[in-house]
Scaffold this motif. Structure first.
Motif, short mmCIF file in Angstrom:
data_model
loop_
_atom_site.label_atom_id
_atom_site.label_comp_id
_atom_site.label_asym_id
_atom_site.label_seq_id
_atom_site.Cartn_x
_atom_site.Cartn_y
_atom_site.Cartn_z
N ASN A 151 0.81 -1.22 0.00
CA ASN A 151 0.00 0.00 0.00
C ASN A 151 0.84 1.27 0.00
O ASN A 151 0.40 2.33 -0.44
CB ASN A 151 -0.92 0.03 1.23
CG ASN A 151 -2.06 -0.97 1.14
OD1 ASN A 151 -2.36 -1.48 0.06
ND2 ASN A 151 -2.68 -1.27 2.28
N LEU A 152 2.07 1.16 0.47
CA LEU A 152 2.95 2.33 0.55
C LEU A 152 3.35 2.87 -0.82
O LEU A 152 3.68 4.05 -0.95
CB LEU A 152 4.23 2.00 1.33
CG LEU A 152 4.09 1.75 2.84
CD1 LEU A 152 5.46 1.52 3.46
CD2 LEU A 152 3.41 2.91 3.53
N SER A 153 3.31 2.03 -1.83
CA SER A 153 3.72 2.46 -3.17
C SER A 153 2.81 3.57 -3.71
O SER A 153 3.23 4.41 -4.50
CB SER A 153 3.74 1.27 -4.15
OG SER A 153 2.46 0.67 -4.19
N GLY A 154 1.56 3.55 -3.30
CA GLY A 154 0.65 4.65 -3.67
C GLY A 154 -0.10 5.06 -2.43
O GLY A 154 -1.30 4.81 -2.30
N ALA A 155 0.63 5.65 -1.49
CA ALA A 155 0.06 5.94 -0.16
C ALA A 155 -1.20 6.79 -0.21
O ALA A 155 -1.23 7.85 -0.83
CB ALA A 155 1.12 6.64 0.69
N THR A 156 -2.24 6.27 0.41
CA THR A 156 -3.49 7.02 0.59
C THR A 156 -3.84 6.98 2.07
O THR A 156 -3.18 6.29 2.85
CB THR A 156 -4.65 6.38 -0.21
OG1 THR A 156 -4.93 5.08 0.34
CG2 THR A 156 -4.30 6.24 -1.69
N SER A 157 -4.88 7.69 2.45
CA SER A 157 -5.26 7.75 3.87
C SER A 157 -5.74 6.41 4.41
O SER A 157 -5.86 6.22 5.62
CB SER A 157 -6.36 8.80 4.07
OG SER A 157 -7.50 8.48 3.30
N THR A 158 -5.98 5.44 3.51
CA THR A 158 -6.50 4.13 3.95
C THR A 158 -5.43 3.03 3.95
O THR A 158 -5.74 1.89 4.21
CB THR A 158 -7.65 3.69 3.02
OG1 THR A 158 -7.16 3.54 1.68
CG2 THR A 158 -8.79 4.70 3.03
N CYS A 159 -4.19 3.38 3.67
CA CYS A 159 -3.18 2.33 3.48
C CYS A 159 -2.86 1.52 4.75
O CYS A 159 -2.33 0.43 4.66
CB CYS A 159 -1.90 2.89 2.85
SG CYS A 159 -0.96 4.00 3.88
N PHE A 160 -3.20 2.05 5.93
CA PHE A 160 -2.96 1.31 7.17
C PHE A 160 -4.24 0.69 7.75
O PHE A 160 -4.20 0.13 8.85
CB PHE A 160 -2.33 2.22 8.23
CG PHE A 160 -0.90 2.60 7.92
CD1 PHE A 160 0.13 1.68 8.05
CD2 PHE A 160 -0.60 3.88 7.48
CE1 PHE A 160 1.44 2.04 7.77
CE2 PHE A 160 0.70 4.24 7.19
CZ PHE A 160 1.73 3.32 7.33
N ASN A 161 -5.33 0.82 7.03
CA ASN A 161 -6.63 0.39 7.58
C ASN A 161 -6.64 -1.04 8.11
O ASN A 161 -7.13 -1.31 9.20
CB ASN A 161 -7.74 0.55 6.53
CG ASN A 161 -8.25 1.99 6.47
OD1 ASN A 161 -7.65 2.89 7.06
ND2 ASN A 161 -9.34 2.20 5.75
N GLU A 162 -6.09 -1.97 7.33
CA GLU A 162 -6.12 -3.38 7.73
C GLU A 162 -5.24 -3.62 8.95
O GLU A 162 -5.66 -4.29 9.91
CB GLU A 162 -5.68 -4.28 6.57
CG GLU A 162 -6.02 -5.73 6.83
CD GLU A 162 -5.94 -6.59 5.56
OE1 GLU A 162 -5.87 -7.82 5.72
OE2 GLU A 162 -5.95 -6.03 4.45
N ALA A 163 -4.05 -3.07 8.94
CA ALA A 163 -3.13 -3.25 10.06
C ALA A 163 -3.70 -2.58 11.32
O ALA A 163 -3.61 -3.13 12.43
CB ALA A 163 -1.77 -2.66 9.73
N GLN A 164 -4.31 -1.41 11.16
CA GLN A 164 -4.90 -0.71 12.30
C GLN A 164 -6.07 -1.51 12.88
O GLN A 164 -6.20 -1.62 14.11
CB GLN A 164 -5.38 0.68 11.88
CG GLN A 164 -5.88 1.51 13.06
CD GLN A 164 -6.51 2.83 12.64
OE1 GLN A 164 -6.87 3.01 11.47
NE2 GLN A 164 -6.65 3.76 13.56
N ALA A 165 -6.90 -2.07 12.01
CA ALA A 165 -8.06 -2.86 12.46
C ALA A 165 -7.61 -4.10 13.24
O ALA A 165 -8.20 -4.44 14.27
CB ALA A 165 -8.90 -3.26 11.26
#
Length: 203
Positions: A151-165
């Protein structure tokens, strides 16, 4: 020459003159005015003090209710700034505060609007919490870690959503129940309950 003071040398000189009653009356008026101002200030100070006590009492009621609400759900705890602080202090005793710090970093990350800042923040969060052997590595599975890396290759505000959840679920099912049973939280609830009972008995 003023002769309003008792024992004033000038008193005998101006006794019987028209100046004596006028001077004395003026001084008496001045004293009365001065006393009136002092009394008004005293009353005003009392009112301000009472108002402050009422506001403090109101804040105490709010905080007592807030403490009791933390046990209703993990969401209620996370909505409260004081709750987050108390939970963070507890996690430190278990050496797992990085989970909450990561969750908070993700919440802050979502508010970022600048694409440049978004990318730099994403890399910083990944390096600190997500990548393997990170200084404050959170406990997530390998698959989630790899998804986040991509997800870091095209970072958006949702790129950590899964890890955060995943981290949130871990805290809710593991750390949160222990926090509610901890001595520190039990003490807080006793104080909050005692305050609520005291308040009801006075109404």
């Amino acid at each position: 020459m003023s002769c309003w003071l008792p024992g004033c040398p000038a008193l005998s000189m101006c006794r019987g003159s028209a100046a004596l009653p006028t001077t004395c009356l003026e001084r008496a008026k001045d004293l009365k005015t001065g006393l009136g101002i002092l009394l008004h200030k005293s009353e005003l100070g009392h009112k301000i003090g009472s108002s402050s006590k009422l506001q403090l009492s109101s804040r105490r009621r709010d905080s007592s209710q807030e403490v009791l609400e933390w046990r209703e759900s993990f969401d209620q705890l996370l909505k409260s700034k004081n709750g987050v602080n108390a939970f963070h202090t507890f996690l430190k005793t278990e050496f797992s505060e990085e989970n909450l710090d990561f969750w908070l970093a993700c919440e802050d990350f979502k508010k970022t609007r600048s694409k440049t800042k978004l990318a730099s923040k994403a890399n910083r969060i990944f390096e600190e919490f997500v990548q393997s052997e990170a200084p404050r590595e959170v406990n997530i599975d390998h698959e989630t870690r790899e998804i986040t890396r991509k997800n870091l290759s095209g970072a958006t505000s949702t790129c950590f959503n899964e890890a955060q959840a995943k981290t949130r679920t871990l805290m809710e099912k593991d750390s949160y129940p222990r926090f509610l049973k901890s001595a520190s939280y039990q003490d807080m609830t006793k104080q909050a309950t005692s305050h609520s009972t005291s308040k009801r008995s006075h109404t």
